[in-house]
Scaffold this active site. Structure first.
Site, short mmCIF file in Angstrom:
data_model
loop_
_atom_site.label_atom_id
_atom_site.label_comp_id
_atom_site.label_asym_id
_atom_site.label_seq_id
_atom_site.Cartn_x
_atom_site.Cartn_y
_atom_site.Cartn_z
N CYS A 1 0.82 -1.23 0.00
CA CYS A 1 0.00 0.00 0.00
C CYS A 1 0.84 1.27 0.00
O CYS A 1 0.30 2.36 -0.13
CB CYS A 1 -0.96 -0.01 1.18
SG CYS A 1 -2.25 -1.24 0.98
N HIS B 1 -3.35 7.41 2.90
CA HIS B 1 -3.78 6.13 2.34
C HIS B 1 -5.15 5.74 2.92
O HIS B 1 -5.37 5.82 4.13
CB HIS B 1 -2.73 5.06 2.67
CG HIS B 1 -3.15 3.68 2.28
ND1 HIS B 1 -3.55 3.38 0.99
CD2 HIS B 1 -3.24 2.53 2.99
CE1 HIS B 1 -3.87 2.10 0.93
NE2 HIS B 1 -3.71 1.56 2.14
N ASN C 1 -10.28 0.34 -0.04
CA ASN C 1 -8.81 0.39 -0.12
C ASN C 1 -8.37 -0.09 -1.51
O ASN C 1 -8.48 -1.28 -1.83
CB ASN C 1 -8.22 -0.50 0.97
CG ASN C 1 -6.70 -0.48 0.99
OD1 ASN C 1 -6.07 0.05 0.07
ND2 ASN C 1 -6.11 -1.06 2.02
O1 UT7 Z 1 -3.78 -1.04 3.39
C1 UT7 Z 1 -3.01 -1.99 4.08
C2 UT7 Z 1 -3.13 -1.81 5.51
N1 UT7 Z 1 -4.38 -2.37 5.99
C3 UT7 Z 1 -5.00 -1.77 6.97
O2 UT7 Z 1 -4.57 -0.74 7.40
C4 UT7 Z 1 -6.18 -2.46 7.60
C5 UT7 Z 1 -6.04 -2.46 9.10
N2 UT7 Z 1 -7.09 -3.17 9.80
C6 UT7 Z 1 -8.39 -2.76 9.84
O3 UT7 Z 1 -8.77 -1.84 9.15
C7 UT7 Z 1 -9.32 -3.45 10.80
O4 UT7 Z 1 -8.58 -4.25 11.68
C8 UT7 Z 1 -10.44 -4.28 10.14
C9 UT7 Z 1 -11.44 -3.36 9.46
C10 UT7 Z 1 -9.85 -5.24 9.14
C11 UT7 Z 1 -11.18 -5.07 11.22
O5 UT7 Z 1 -11.70 -4.19 12.19
P1 UT7 Z 1 -11.47 -4.48 13.75
O6 UT7 Z 1 -12.17 -3.40 14.47
O7 UT7 Z 1 -9.99 -4.62 13.98
O8 UT7 Z 1 -12.27 -5.83 13.94
P2 UT7 Z 1 -11.72 -7.22 14.49
O9 UT7 Z 1 -10.94 -7.94 13.46
O10 UT7 Z 1 -11.09 -7.01 15.83
O11 UT7 Z 1 -13.08 -7.95 14.74
C12 UT7 Z 1 -14.03 -7.51 15.70
C13 UT7 Z 1 -15.23 -8.41 15.64
C14 UT7 Z 1 -14.89 -9.90 15.68
O12 UT7 Z 1 -15.93 -10.57 16.36
P3 UT7 Z 1 -15.76 -11.00 17.90
O13 UT7 Z 1 -14.55 -11.87 17.94
O14 UT7 Z 1 -15.57 -9.69 18.64
O15 UT7 Z 1 -17.05 -11.69 18.18
C15 UT7 Z 1 -14.91 -10.30 14.23
O16 UT7 Z 1 -15.17 -11.67 14.05
O17 UT7 Z 1 -15.91 -8.21 14.41
C16 UT7 Z 1 -16.02 -9.45 13.69
N3 UT7 Z 1 -15.88 -9.16 12.26
C17 UT7 Z 1 -16.91 -8.82 11.48
N4 UT7 Z 1 -18.22 -8.66 11.74
C18 UT7 Z 1 -19.03 -8.28 10.72
C19 UT7 Z 1 -14.74 -9.17 11.51
N5 UT7 Z 1 -15.03 -8.83 10.25
C20 UT7 Z 1 -16.37 -8.61 10.20
C21 UT7 Z 1 -17.26 -8.21 9.19
N6 UT7 Z 1 -18.57 -8.06 9.48
N7 UT7 Z 1 -16.85 -7.97 7.92
#
Ligand code: UT7
EC number: 2.3.1.180
Length: 331
Positions: A116, A256, A286
């Site tokens: 990225c 970004h 993204n």
């Molecule tokens: O460009 C390259 C660099 N990339 C980035 O900068 C991306 C960086 N990461 C992120 O943007 C975020 O970490 C994400 C958007 C990918 C995820 O958000 P998060 O707030 O970190 O969520 P998480 O992975 O901690 O998940 C929280 C909860 C989990 O459920 P439990 O374990 O709390 O019950 C996940 O299973 O949300 C759940 N979850 C979803 N729920 C609905 C994960 N993905 C989804 C989804 N829809 N798409």
């Protein structure tokens, strides 16, 4: 250091027609519009659906738009850099194909890959060539067809990424406009948190790994998020300090577009008002190498000669950095 600076003198952009909305994704994986919007800021993304068309298709469209808009003769282009994490093919340069297709027949060309951060590092590369005095017109294109390595059954990644391309022309400027300073970093310890493991030279795809979907991109979102927030804000702050820029001196943050919360955290760390933060993640998600030039494309009409732009990016590898650029023209 020479007193020639590398200025951006034209911008172009392209996104495919097909719109993948949060509502459509709700029917594909276990997710919902509310979760995606509050966690990422994304409402929709564009997907290149046509078979046989890769990142070069997007790159060519963005470059052609720039060429038409700015009345540029493509024969005058010295160098075409395609920043991409999703090249058309292995072994054949995507940039070479792109350059020939747009009529840049006198240019040499190469791909540049830093996940990225590819476009940001491409800005540094293009500027160094211009400042050297050896080349006068460099076309830098950021293009990614992320849909080519996304698993549309994996809700952790398929909600984030989209396809698109943006292009900028770099030319010499002796009035002080253009790239002023840069602070670029990388740390290979980050590789395990964001990668498509199979399909590269370490692990060629086998029938088994194909069936297990290991050629798709994997992300440990939480770890990448934490590193992105800390590092993007850190380098932006360093660039400001080093150039003695206060919040009032900054016209725009060009960050970004990976997650609205990461962009907001960066803006808040450098105490920048929302009105100075470019944002189009809601429309495109993204797009990897295309986020920064697509922001310039969308905001071009609001940019004024002399505006101070702070670019910042973070990506796989890990790779990250910040660039300070003085805008060179009124559109
Ligand atoms: O460009 C390259 C660099 N990339 C980035 O900068 C991306 C960086 N990461 C992120 O943007 C975020 O970490 C994400 C958007 C990918 C995820 O958000 P998060 O707030 O970190 O969520 P998480 O992975 O901690 O998940 C929280 C909860 C989990 O459920 P439990 O374990 O709390 O019950 C996940 O299973 O949300 C759940 N979850 C979803 N729920 C609905 C994960 N993905 C989804 C989804 N829809 N798409």
């Amino acid at each position: 250091m020479s007193n020639i600076k590398a200025a951006i003198t034209a911008v172009g952009g392209y996104v495919p027609d097909y719109i993948l909305t949060n509502q459509i994704l709700e029917k594909m994986v276990d997710t919902n519009d509310e979760w995606i919007t509050t966690r990422t800021g994304i409402k929709e993304r564009r997907i290149l659906k046509e078979e046989g068309k890769g990142s070069s298709f997007l790159a060519i469209k963005a470059a052609e738009q720039l060429i038409k808009k700015s009345n540029l003769d493509p024969k005058e282009i010295d160098l075409v850099i395609v920043a991409t994490a999703t090249p058309d093919m292995k072994a054949a340069s995507t940039a070479a194909y792109t350059a020939t297709q747009i009529g840049a027949v006198n240019a040499f060309s190469f791909d540049l890959e830093a996940a990225c951060s590819s476009f940001l590092f491409g800005m540094s590369t293009a500027a160094a060539y211009i400042e050297s005095g050896r080349y006068k017109k460099i076309l830098l294109i950021g293009a990614d067809k992320n849909s080519s390595f996304i698993d549309y059954k994996d809700r952790a990644t398929c909600i984030i990424f989209g396809d698109g391309a943006g292009a900028v022309l770099f030319e010499p400027n002796d009035e002080g406009f253009g790239l002023q300073d840069e602070y670029l970093r990388s740390n290979g310890e980050g590789r395990e948190f964001l990668q498509a493991t199979f399909g590269g030279s370490s692990y060629p795809i086998t029938a088994d790994t194909f069936h297990e979907g290991k050629h798709y991109v994997f992300q440990d979102g939480k770890t990448v998020f934490k590193n992105a927030v800390f590092n993007m804000a850190d380098v932006a702050e360093k660039i400001l300090e080093r150039n003695q820029l206060s919040q009032e001196d900054i016209s725009w943050l060009v960050a970004h577009q990976a997650n609205k919360r990461i962009i907001d955290a960066t803006a808040s760390r450098i105490k920048l008002d929302d009105s100075k933060v470019m944002m189009n993640i809601q429309k495109y998600g993204n797009t990897t190498s295309a986020t920064l030039p697509l922001l310039l494309h969308d905001y071009e009409s609001q940019l004024k000669k002399g505006d101070n732009l702070i670019f910042a990016a973070f990506g796989g590898g890990f790779t990250w950095g910040s660039i300070y650029l003085k805008w060179a023209y009124n559109s």
